[in-house]
Design an enzyme around this catalytic site. Structure first.
Site, PDB file in Angstrom:
ATOM      1  N   SER A 145      58.835  53.529  32.010  1.00  0.00           N
ATOM      2  CA  SER A 145      59.775  53.788  30.927  1.00  0.00           C
ATOM      3  C   SER A 145      61.213  53.825  31.435  1.00  0.00           C
ATOM      4  CB  SER A 145      59.450  55.139  30.285  1.00  0.00           C
ATOM      5  OG  SER A 145      59.712  56.171  31.211  1.00  0.00           O
ATOM      6  N   ASP A 170      59.002  60.455  35.484  1.00  0.00           N
ATOM      7  CA  ASP A 170      57.563  60.676  35.614  1.00  0.00           C
ATOM      8  C   ASP A 170      56.803  59.376  35.839  1.00  0.00           C
ATOM      9  OD1 ASP A 170      58.463  63.156  34.993  1.00  0.00           O
ATOM     10  OD2 ASP A 170      57.698  63.160  32.943  1.00  0.00           O
ATOM     11  N   HIS A 174      55.860  92.611  36.013  1.00  0.00           N
ATOM     12  CA  HIS A 174      55.719  91.154  36.144  1.00  0.00           C
ATOM     13  C   HIS A 174      56.531  90.631  37.334  1.00  0.00           C
ATOM     14  CE1 HIS A 174      53.533  90.326  32.388  1.00  0.00           C
ATOM     15  NE2 HIS A 174      54.128  91.430  31.976  1.00  0.00           N
ATOM     16  N   GLU A 192      56.518  87.702  38.394  1.00  0.00           N
ATOM     17  CA  GLU A 192      56.788  86.264  38.224  1.00  0.00           C
ATOM     18  C   GLU A 192      58.080  85.982  37.475  1.00  0.00           C
ATOM     19  OE1 GLU A 192      54.558  88.068  36.735  1.00  0.00           O
ATOM     20  OE2 GLU A 192      54.037  87.407  34.712  1.00  0.00           O
ATOM     21  N   CYS A 198      49.822  93.130  35.129  1.00  0.00           N
ATOM     22  CA  CYS A 198      49.915  93.721  33.793  1.00  0.00           C
ATOM     23  C   CYS A 198      48.523  93.815  33.146  1.00  0.00           C
ATOM     24  CB  CYS A 198      50.917  92.926  32.945  1.00  0.00           C
ATOM     25  SG  CYS A 198      51.443  93.870  31.499  1.00  0.00           S
ATOM     26  N   TYR A 199      48.251  93.032  32.124  1.00  0.00           N
ATOM     27  CA  TYR A 199      46.920  93.097  31.509  1.00  0.00           C
ATOM     28  C   TYR A 199      45.830  92.828  32.559  1.00  0.00           C
ATOM     29  CZ  TYR A 199      42.883  92.087  28.561  1.00  0.00           C
ATOM     30  OH  TYR A 199      41.629  92.101  27.994  1.00  0.00           O
ATOM     31  N   GLY A 236      48.496  89.400  29.443  1.00  0.00           N
ATOM     32  CA  GLY A 236      47.957  88.884  28.185  1.00  0.00           C
ATOM     33  C   GLY A 236      48.229  89.869  27.071  1.00  0.00           C
ATOM     34  N   LYS A 296      57.724  69.572  36.704  1.00  0.00           N
ATOM     35  CA  LYS A 296      58.778  68.556  36.751  1.00  0.00           C
ATOM     36  C   LYS A 296      59.556  68.565  38.079  1.00  0.00           C
ATOM     37  CE  LYS A 296      61.142  65.420  34.516  1.00  0.00           C
ATOM     38  NZ  LYS A 296      60.523  64.338  33.755  1.00  0.00           N
TER      39      LYS A 296
END
Ligand code: XMP
Length: 556
Positions: A266, A270, A212, A214, A125-126, A98, A412
């Protein structure tokens, strides 16, 4: 769920598939309708790890990494009370990074339950600094902010968090504060040149990483996350598309009971996956409405009809409203005005079709997790952009529907995996994004039937050649734009004065940024010569070489 498709990793077609349906989402939420979610009906066997969000731009990525290890993960705000998250029965907690400093007056800190529940905690991290600060360590500003690559050296011969990792490895740093004194009971597990404590751990289940794991710039980051999940939290990795489907079916049945559900298809991934899940759960209680707005690609309406009515045997109302849309668009050339007209017309058509169905209780739609997160973060610029795309149409006055949103917690690429699991055709599941307002925003200026036909022919050729060259999945989107410019050409011995068509092909991770695709010249040449030969109204082809920013993907 395991994500093997790197290209589609963060493929989030922010807005492309469910434009109109999203208008309903807002409507239903304004009316205070319920939304589906895991609350209260979670499969007790599901392993979940919480990401406590301190405002990091990477919180979503952390959740992604956890899910890649087949462990369900959800992001919760740092001030969420235990009562709001207890139903998830978390087996682990990750504190995100953060922008704050723990010594800021209003620094966000972890809630007491993070320390009281006996659940393993990993601070990133934070998040690590928060752990240190709240558990009695010291955090201080570094002389210069450490940003970018660093090499991590392990301090310990063996540790469950570092299992299988090399003694030194590249990591990615982005911090202004660091740990200067460990909290009681902690040991330093690793260091970098600038951070004496780049990883720390205690015997009571608290761990911290200054870097990090990630982000892709920490190549062994997922292995580290996996170690936390499997070695520390005791997860087994049971969250798979198959289990997700089984769990969703049960949850949809619980929510809907004997109610009637409608779903607007549509043609996009999704809504297709959402409808298929709901259909498998409640069968004929679901009615799908597919509105052909006359702005779709060639053969698209037929494809949707074939898939859902014939292949999946759904109750499908196929409305051919092409004339209504095109009539409404007459003389409209402003892009935002086009969106508005299309959105409003859709709502009216949808209402007209839903009315004869009698009592309908639920609206099923394919809202995805990033949209949920973004809509919870009002100051997020990305969400503002997506909203612009969605903010079309008026509100139906009388409809008061509860939402069924089986994909509300999925990314997604997870939706695509679920789609495949449900037996949807690969061609539908992995299709390129297509905007809700369709070809109308690829015709510069006013939209006419003639121009739509011209563009459809050009688009068909682009798709054909892109697929033939095996480039369909390499590019994020590829399409033709009918510009409002005409140019002089020569065909045989004759002068021509025809449309200029632009070809647009982009690569992208998430549609927020994009680069123009370096399509091979011979593919471009083939597209060009086919269009000018096969579409008589067109005599010149140009290739769009603008990235986003400063351009956008669509021309309008
Ligand atoms: P831009 O043009 O903003 O597009 O770079 C980003 C992504 O969004 C799609 N897009 C839309 N999708 N309604 C939609 O459903 C819209 O009005 C709209 N405008 C753009 C675009 O195709 C790309 O994937």
């Amino acid at each position: 769920m395991v994500n093997t498709d790197k290209a589609s990793e963060s493929r989030r077609v922010a807005s492309s598939d469910d434009l109109e349906v999203s208008a309903y989402l807002e409507i239903a939420q304004e009316k205070g309708s319920a939304t589906s979610g895991p609350e209260g009906s979670l499969d007790a066997t599901r392993e979940a790890v919480l990401v406590v969000d301190f405002g990091s731009q990477y919180s979503l990525l952390i959740a992604r990494r956890v899910r890649e290890c087949n462990v369900y993960s959800e992001i919760v705000p740092y001030d969420a009370p235990w009562e709001k998250v207890a139903h998830l029965k978390p087996k682990g907690i990750i504190l995100s990074g953060g922008p704050a400093s723990v010594y800021d007056a209003d620094a966000p800190l972890a809630p007491p339950w993070v320390y009281e529940q006996g659940i393993p905690v990993l601070g990133i991290c934070y998040g690590m600094q928060v752990l240190s600060h709240q558990l009695g360590g010291q955090v201080a500003p570094t002389k210069t902010r450490e940003y970018g690559h660093a090499v991590l050296y392990q301090n310990v011969a063996e540790h469950p968090l570092l299992e299988g990792l090399p003694p030194s490895m590249p990591v990615w740093m982005s911090h202004g504060d660091q740990i200067t004194s460990l909290p009681p009971g902690f040991q330093s597990l690793a260091y970098t040149d600038s951070s004496p404590v780049a990883a720390m751990g205690s015997d009571s289940g608290f761990y911290g990483l200054q870097f990090h794991p990630e982000v892709v710039h920490t190549p062994q980051g997922t292995a580290l996350v996996r170690n936390f999940l499997f070695n520390v939290c005791g997860c087994t990795g049971s969250w798979t598309p198959g289990n997700f489907v089984a769990e969703s079916l049960q949850r949809i049945r619980e929510q809907v009971g004997t109610g009637q559900v409608i779903c607007a298809l549509s043609g996009g991934v999704d809504s297709a996956v959402a409808a298929t899940l709901v259909h498998q759960a409640i069968g004929d209680q679901l009615t799908c409405i597919f509105v052909n707005n006359g702005l779709m690609r060639r053969e698209e309406p037929e494809r949707v009809d074939r898939t859902f009515r014939q292949h999946l045997k759904m109750n499908l109302i196929h409305v051919d409203a092409a004339d209504r849309f095109v009539d409404q668009l007459e003389g409209v050339s402003d892009p935002e005005e086009k969106r508005k007209v299309i959105g409003e017309t859709f709502i009216r058509v949808f209402e007209d079709e839903a009315k004869p169905l009698g009592q309908v209780d639920f609206l099923a739609q394919g809202t995805l997790y990033p949209d949920v997160i973004e809509s919870q973060t009002p100051d997020n610029k990305a969400s503002a952009k997506i909203k612009t795309h969605h903010n079309v149409g008026g509100l139906p006055k009388h409809m008061s529907l509860q939402l069924v949103e089986p994909l509300r917690y999925l990314f997604k690429d997870e939706v695509r995996q679920v789609g495949l699991e449900l037996g949807l055709p690969e061609e539908m599941v992995n299709r390129q994004p297509f905007p809700g307002p369709g070809l109308a925003i690829r015709i510069i200026g006013d939209v006419t039937r003639e121009k739509l036909e011209v563009l459809r022919s050009c688009d068909w050729i682009v798709m054909d050649e892109i697929k033939y060259s095996n480039l369909y999945h390499d590019v994020w989107q590829s399409f033709a734009v009918l510009t409002d410019t005409r140019s002089v050409g020569v065909m045989g011995d004759f002068r021509t004065y025809g449309h200029v068509v632009a070809i647009r092909a982009v690569t992208s991770e998430d549609a927020m940024t994009a680069d123009w695709a370096r399509l091979p010249y011979d593919v471009l040449a083939k597209i060009s010569s086919r269009i000018v030969n096969e579409v008589p109204q067109v005599n010149r082809i140009v290739y769009d070489i603008t990235s986003k920013p400063p351009g956008t993907i669509e021309w309008e």
